[in-house]
Motif scaffolding. Sequence first.
Motif, PDB file in Angstrom:
ATOM      1  N   GLY A 203      59.136  31.365  74.415  1.00  0.00           N
ATOM      2  CA  GLY A 203      60.204  32.132  73.544  1.00  0.00           C
ATOM      3  C   GLY A 203      59.745  32.366  72.065  1.00  0.00           C
ATOM      4  N   PHE A 204      58.856  33.165  71.903  1.00  0.00           N
ATOM      5  CA  PHE A 204      58.240  33.305  70.617  1.00  0.00           C
ATOM      6  C   PHE A 204      58.949  34.151  69.808  1.00  0.00           C
ATOM      7  CE2 PHE A 204      55.319  35.873  73.642  1.00  0.00           C
ATOM      8  CZ  PHE A 204      56.043  37.174  73.082  1.00  0.00           C
ATOM      9  N   GLY A 205      59.643  35.004  70.287  1.00  0.00           N
ATOM     10  CA  GLY A 205      60.608  36.221  69.486  1.00  0.00           C
ATOM     11  C   GLY A 205      59.664  37.162  69.024  1.00  0.00           C
ATOM     12  N   ARG A 206      59.495  37.244  67.575  1.00  0.00           N
ATOM     13  CA  ARG A 206      58.432  38.155  67.150  1.00  0.00           C
ATOM     14  C   ARG A 206      57.184  37.723  66.951  1.00  0.00           C
ATOM     15  NH1 ARG A 206      60.584  41.909  63.734  1.00  0.00           N
ATOM     16  NH2 ARG A 206      59.249  41.415  62.065  1.00  0.00           N
ATOM     17  N   GLY A 207      56.926  36.334  67.193  1.00  0.00           N
ATOM     18  CA  GLY A 207      55.600  35.886  67.344  1.00  0.00           C
ATOM     19  C   GLY A 207      55.081  35.287  66.082  1.00  0.00           C
ATOM     20  N   GLU A 208      55.764  35.016  65.003  1.00  0.00           N
ATOM     21  CA  GLU A 208      55.336  34.576  63.649  1.00  0.00           C
ATOM     22  C   GLU A 208      54.799  33.465  63.943  1.00  0.00           C
ATOM     23  OE1 GLU A 208      58.606  35.365  64.005  1.00  0.00           O
ATOM     24  OE2 GLU A 208      59.524  35.988  62.004  1.00  0.00           O
ATOM     25  N   ALA A 209      55.418  32.309  64.548  1.00  0.00           N
ATOM     26  CA  ALA A 209      54.968  30.993  64.623  1.00  0.00           C
ATOM     27  C   ALA A 209      53.669  30.937  65.365  1.00  0.00           C
ATOM     28  CB  ALA A 209      55.933  29.987  65.442  1.00  0.00           C
ATOM     29  N   LEU A 210      53.526  31.786  66.354  1.00  0.00           N
ATOM     30  CA  LEU A 210      52.433  31.923  67.292  1.00  0.00           C
ATOM     31  C   LEU A 210      51.346  32.137  66.468  1.00  0.00           C
ATOM     32  CD1 LEU A 210      51.500  31.539  70.171  1.00  0.00           C
ATOM     33  CD2 LEU A 210      52.221  33.751  70.782  1.00  0.00           C
ATOM     34  N   VAL A 211      51.514  33.407  65.584  1.00  0.00           N
ATOM     35  CA  VAL A 211      50.299  33.938  64.804  1.00  0.00           C
ATOM     36  C   VAL A 211      49.906  32.974  63.709  1.00  0.00           C
ATOM     37  CG1 VAL A 211      49.706  36.057  63.161  1.00  0.00           C
ATOM     38  CG2 VAL A 211      50.693  36.508  65.465  1.00  0.00           C
TER      39      VAL A 211
ATOM     40  N   TYR B  23      45.816  29.924  72.513  1.00  0.00           N
ATOM     41  CA  TYR B  23      47.386  30.071  72.467  1.00  0.00           C
ATOM     42  C   TYR B  23      47.948  31.206  73.546  1.00  0.00           C
ATOM     43  CZ  TYR B  23      47.406  27.329  68.502  1.00  0.00           C
ATOM     44  OH  TYR B  23      47.069  26.106  67.440  1.00  0.00           O
ATOM     45  N   LEU B  24      48.734  30.642  74.418  1.00  0.00           N
ATOM     46  CA  LEU B  24      49.640  31.540  75.184  1.00  0.00           C
ATOM     47  C   LEU B  24      50.878  31.521  74.734  1.00  0.00           C
ATOM     48  CD1 LEU B  24      49.460  33.348  78.012  1.00  0.00           C
ATOM     49  CD2 LEU B  24      50.091  31.176  79.196  1.00  0.00           C
ATOM     50  N   GLY B  25      51.241  32.950  74.902  1.00  0.00           N
ATOM     51  CA  GLY B  25      52.792  33.143  74.239  1.00  0.00           C
ATOM     52  C   GLY B  25      53.468  33.843  75.326  1.00  0.00           C
ATOM     53  N   ILE B  26      54.628  33.601  75.759  1.00  0.00           N
ATOM     54  CA  ILE B  26      55.694  34.029  76.787  1.00  0.00           C
ATOM     55  C   ILE B  26      56.844  34.326  76.295  1.00  0.00           C
ATOM     56  CG2 ILE B  26      56.411  33.733  79.305  1.00  0.00           C
ATOM     57  CD1 ILE B  26      54.827  31.462  79.799  1.00  0.00           C
ATOM     58  N   ASP B  27      57.155  35.549  76.336  1.00  0.00           N
ATOM     59  CA  ASP B  27      58.727  35.911  76.121  1.00  0.00           C
ATOM     60  C   ASP B  27      59.070  37.206  76.955  1.00  0.00           C
ATOM     61  OD1 ASP B  27      61.315  36.852  74.622  1.00  0.00           O
ATOM     62  OD2 ASP B  27      60.434  35.155  73.138  1.00  0.00           O
ATOM     63  N   VAL B  28      60.585  37.474  76.913  1.00  0.00           N
ATOM     64  CA  VAL B  28      60.756  38.874  77.714  1.00  0.00           C
ATOM     65  C   VAL B  28      60.993  39.926  76.922  1.00  0.00           C
ATOM     66  CG1 VAL B  28      61.433  37.354  79.663  1.00  0.00           C
ATOM     67  CG2 VAL B  28      63.105  37.679  77.942  1.00  0.00           C
ATOM     68  N   HIS B  29      61.212  39.751  75.532  1.00  0.00           N
ATOM     69  CA  HIS B  29      61.904  40.819  74.656  1.00  0.00           C
ATOM     70  C   HIS B  29      60.881  41.675  74.320  1.00  0.00           C
ATOM     71  CE1 HIS B  29      64.814  42.044  71.859  1.00  0.00           C
ATOM     72  NE2 HIS B  29      64.111  41.785  70.914  1.00  0.00           N
ATOM     73  N   ARG B  30      61.052  42.906  74.719  1.00  0.00           N
ATOM     74  CA  ARG B  30      59.819  43.925  74.613  1.00  0.00           C
ATOM     75  C   ARG B  30      59.482  44.313  72.926  1.00  0.00           C
ATOM     76  NH1 ARG B  30      57.746  47.502  77.789  1.00  0.00           N
ATOM     77  NH2 ARG B  30      58.479  49.213  76.422  1.00  0.00           N
ATOM     78  N   PRO B  31      60.654  44.400  72.219  1.00  0.00           N
ATOM     79  CA  PRO B  31      60.256  44.700  70.768  1.00  0.00           C
ATOM     80  C   PRO B  31      59.440  43.520  70.166  1.00  0.00           C
ATOM     81  CG  PRO B  31      62.580  45.295  71.244  1.00  0.00           C
ATOM     82  CD  PRO B  31      62.053  44.578  72.340  1.00  0.00           C
ATOM     83  N   GLY B  32      59.904  42.326  70.374  1.00  0.00           N
ATOM     84  CA  GLY B  32      59.260  40.977  70.077  1.00  0.00           C
ATOM     85  C   GLY B  32      57.693  41.134  70.239  1.00  0.00           C
ATOM     86  N   ILE B  33      57.408  41.346  71.665  1.00  0.00           N
ATOM     87  CA  ILE B  33      56.210  41.489  72.176  1.00  0.00           C
ATOM     88  C   ILE B  33      55.314  42.385  71.647  1.00  0.00           C
ATOM     89  CG2 ILE B  33      54.834  41.801  74.150  1.00  0.00           C
ATOM     90  CD1 ILE B  33      57.236  40.616  75.798  1.00  0.00           C
ATOM     91  N   GLY B  34      56.061  43.564  71.329  1.00  0.00           N
ATOM     92  CA  GLY B  34      55.405  44.940  70.512  1.00  0.00           C
ATOM     93  C   GLY B  34      54.822  44.240  69.039  1.00  0.00           C
ATOM     94  N   HIS B  35      55.646  43.541  68.648  1.00  0.00           N
ATOM     95  CA  HIS B  35      55.634  43.294  67.437  1.00  0.00           C
ATOM     96  C   HIS B  35      54.420  42.246  67.244  1.00  0.00           C
ATOM     97  CE1 HIS B  35      56.562  42.336  62.943  1.00  0.00           C
ATOM     98  NE2 HIS B  35      56.289  41.162  63.219  1.00  0.00           N
ATOM     99  N   LEU B  36      54.409  41.306  68.116  1.00  0.00           N
ATOM    100  CA  LEU B  36      53.254  40.206  68.409  1.00  0.00           C
ATOM    101  C   LEU B  36      52.019  40.901  68.448  1.00  0.00           C
ATOM    102  CD1 LEU B  36      52.149  37.397  68.292  1.00  0.00           C
ATOM    103  CD2 LEU B  36      52.762  37.433  70.896  1.00  0.00           C
TER     104      LEU B  36
END
Length: 218
Positions: A53-61, A72-85
């Motif tokens: 659940g990385f959201g927009r992925g700021e923490a992951l990056v 690092y593997l990130g999993i989320d379902v929210h497409r806009p957030g995934i596009g942002h990441l």
Amino acid sequence: MRRPIRSFVRRAGRITLAQERALSTLWPRYGVDSVLYLEALFGRQAEKHLEIGFGRGEALVTMASNHPEHDYLGIDVHRPGIGHLLMEIEAAQLTNVRVMCADAVEVLQDCLPSQSLDAVYIFFPDPWHKKRHHKRRLIQPDFLKLLANRMKSGSYLHLATDWQEYAEYQLQVLEAAPEFINCTGGFAERSAERPLTKFEERGLRLGHRVWDLLYRHQ
Ligand SMILES: C[S@@+](CC[C@H](N)C(=O)[O-])C[C@H]1O[C@@H](n2cnc3c(N)ncnc32)[C@H](O)[C@@H]1O
């Protein structure tokens, strides 16, 4: 067949043109669709960290930039957030991040081998604050059992939430989980290692408190 209870709702949400473009052009480079042999996926032996659940992925990056020696593997379902990441990964030229667009529970069940993870991060999981929705919360005894099985001995689980009653519930179920040892004896101090996300920033502006939990796998 009965639909499984999910910890998310797939919101349509507004997606920008740039995010949509990132999903189509960058997905082949950083996206993962199926079964995971993590060593093969990253092409090296290194610690494997998972963010759910990385959201927009700021923490992951931020974590991946600060620790190029880890994968690092990130999993989320929210497409806009995934596009942002995906755009952020490309901009930072990170080679140690891969992304899945899926229910993390299914990924843990069907894709990840046991004892494969060195650290797991779940920052601000949806609190599902109405009592009748509590069953949708991600952090539950059965989920922790599954997660523990996929984590290595000595690996770390770091959670954070700004919803007090969910924080107390997380503490309660983790204390009852024999696989996990509390590293701090209660809630943890906010660690400088946990990057600030827009989500947390907004909460802090609204006066929300944040509870961190840090556990080690036996
Ligand atoms: C409240 S947001 C927090 C996002 C981010 N961690 C942050 O701190 O900004 C929770 C995120 O978890 C994701 N999520 C919830 N359940 C999930 C699941 N079962 N699998 C993958 N992602 C999930 C949601 O799509 C959402 O992006």
